[in-house]
Design a protein around this motif. Structure first.
Motif, PDB file in Angstrom:
ATOM      1  N   TRP A  24     -86.277  15.660   3.311  1.00  0.00           N
ATOM      2  CA  TRP A  24     -84.991  15.541   3.999  1.00  0.00           C
ATOM      3  C   TRP A  24     -84.893  16.467   5.201  1.00  0.00           C
ATOM      4  CZ3 TRP A  24     -82.747  11.287   3.856  1.00  0.00           C
ATOM      5  CH2 TRP A  24     -82.791  10.495   2.722  1.00  0.00           C
ATOM      6  N   LEU A  25     -85.505  17.627   5.121  1.00  0.00           N
ATOM      7  CA  LEU A  25     -85.514  18.504   6.293  1.00  0.00           C
ATOM      8  C   LEU A  25     -86.326  17.862   7.408  1.00  0.00           C
ATOM      9  CD1 LEU A  25     -84.826  21.074   7.785  1.00  0.00           C
ATOM     10  CD2 LEU A  25     -86.765  22.177   6.665  1.00  0.00           C
ATOM     11  N   ALA A  26     -87.489  17.305   7.068  1.00  0.00           N
ATOM     12  CA  ALA A  26     -88.310  16.628   8.074  1.00  0.00           C
ATOM     13  C   ALA A  26     -87.559  15.433   8.662  1.00  0.00           C
ATOM     14  CB  ALA A  26     -89.627  16.172   7.454  1.00  0.00           C
ATOM     15  N   PHE A  27     -86.904  14.650   7.822  1.00  0.00           N
ATOM     16  CA  PHE A  27     -86.121  13.497   8.266  1.00  0.00           C
ATOM     17  C   PHE A  27     -85.009  13.948   9.209  1.00  0.00           C
ATOM     18  CE2 PHE A  27     -82.801  10.296   7.906  1.00  0.00           C
ATOM     19  CZ  PHE A  27     -83.509   9.104   7.919  1.00  0.00           C
ATOM     20  N   GLY A  28     -84.289  14.988   8.835  1.00  0.00           N
ATOM     21  CA  GLY A  28     -83.209  15.512   9.665  1.00  0.00           C
ATOM     22  C   GLY A  28     -83.698  16.031  11.005  1.00  0.00           C
ATOM     23  N   LEU A  29     -84.849  16.672  10.999  1.00  0.00           N
ATOM     24  CA  LEU A  29     -85.420  17.168  12.252  1.00  0.00           C
ATOM     25  C   LEU A  29     -85.811  16.016  13.177  1.00  0.00           C
ATOM     26  CD1 LEU A  29     -87.566  20.139  10.917  1.00  0.00           C
ATOM     27  CD2 LEU A  29     -85.475  20.297  12.290  1.00  0.00           C
ATOM     28  N   VAL A  30     -86.416  14.961  12.626  1.00  0.00           N
ATOM     29  CA  VAL A  30     -86.766  13.789  13.437  1.00  0.00           C
ATOM     30  C   VAL A  30     -85.491  13.140  13.983  1.00  0.00           C
ATOM     31  CG1 VAL A  30     -87.754  11.449  13.377  1.00  0.00           C
ATOM     32  CG2 VAL A  30     -88.968  13.363  12.316  1.00  0.00           C
ATOM     33  N   ALA A  31     -84.464  13.043  13.149  1.00  0.00           N
ATOM     34  CA  ALA A  31     -83.186  12.484  13.597  1.00  0.00           C
ATOM     35  C   ALA A  31     -82.631  13.283  14.760  1.00  0.00           C
ATOM     36  CB  ALA A  31     -82.185  12.468  12.438  1.00  0.00           C
ATOM     37  N   GLN A  32     -82.683  14.593  14.657  1.00  0.00           N
ATOM     38  CA  GLN A  32     -82.160  15.441  15.722  1.00  0.00           C
ATOM     39  C   GLN A  32     -82.999  15.317  16.988  1.00  0.00           C
ATOM     40  OE1 GLN A  32     -79.200  17.095  15.527  1.00  0.00           O
ATOM     41  NE2 GLN A  32     -79.525  17.334  17.704  1.00  0.00           N
ATOM     42  N   LEU A  33     -84.312  15.159  16.845  1.00  0.00           N
ATOM     43  CA  LEU A  33     -85.175  14.957  18.018  1.00  0.00           C
ATOM     44  C   LEU A  33     -84.823  13.654  18.733  1.00  0.00           C
ATOM     45  CD1 LEU A  33     -88.641  16.184  16.708  1.00  0.00           C
ATOM     46  CD2 LEU A  33     -87.246  17.221  18.507  1.00  0.00           C
TER      47      LEU A  33
END
Length: 112
Positions: A24-33
């Motif tokens: 979920w942290l990786a997913f959230g970071l990609v979303a923010q990118l």
């Protein structure tokens, strides 16, 4: 015992970005990118045109980043993110609908 602010900051960053790293942290970071990419696209388009421009890609990045951030908020049970991204996504979709509608009108005007 004296603890330096650098050590406290380092411990905090390690805890947030390394110790708690998961899907979920990786997913959230990609979303923010993706969400941030929309501003880069808008900036480049405006620089090329010499005036403020909001290209269609801005809205697609907005939808992609917004929906992913919404999913992240739902998974993490973050009401502020859920409310903010749900409302914003409606606005992004509506802007694309208006752009498409106005392009259709413009092409009909040119063909007459």
């Amino acid at each position: 015992m004296l603890i330096s602010y650098g050590q406290v900051l380092g411990d905090y960053l390690y805890d947030v970005f390394v110790a708690k790293f998961d899907f979920w942290l990786a997913f959230g970071l990609v979303a923010q990118l993706l969400f941030t990419a929309r501003f880069v696209v808008q900036w480049i388009s405006s620089e090329r045109a010499g005036q403020s421009v909001v290209p269609m890609a801005f809205w697609f990045f907005s939808i992609a980043g917004g929906l992913m951030t919404l999913v992240y908020g739902i998974a993490k049970r973050e009401p502020v993110i859920i409310i903010g991204q749900a409302a914003a996504t409606v606005i992004y979709v509506r802007n694309i609908m208006l752009i498409i509608k106005n392009r259709g009108r413009a092409s009909k005007t040119l063909s007459n």
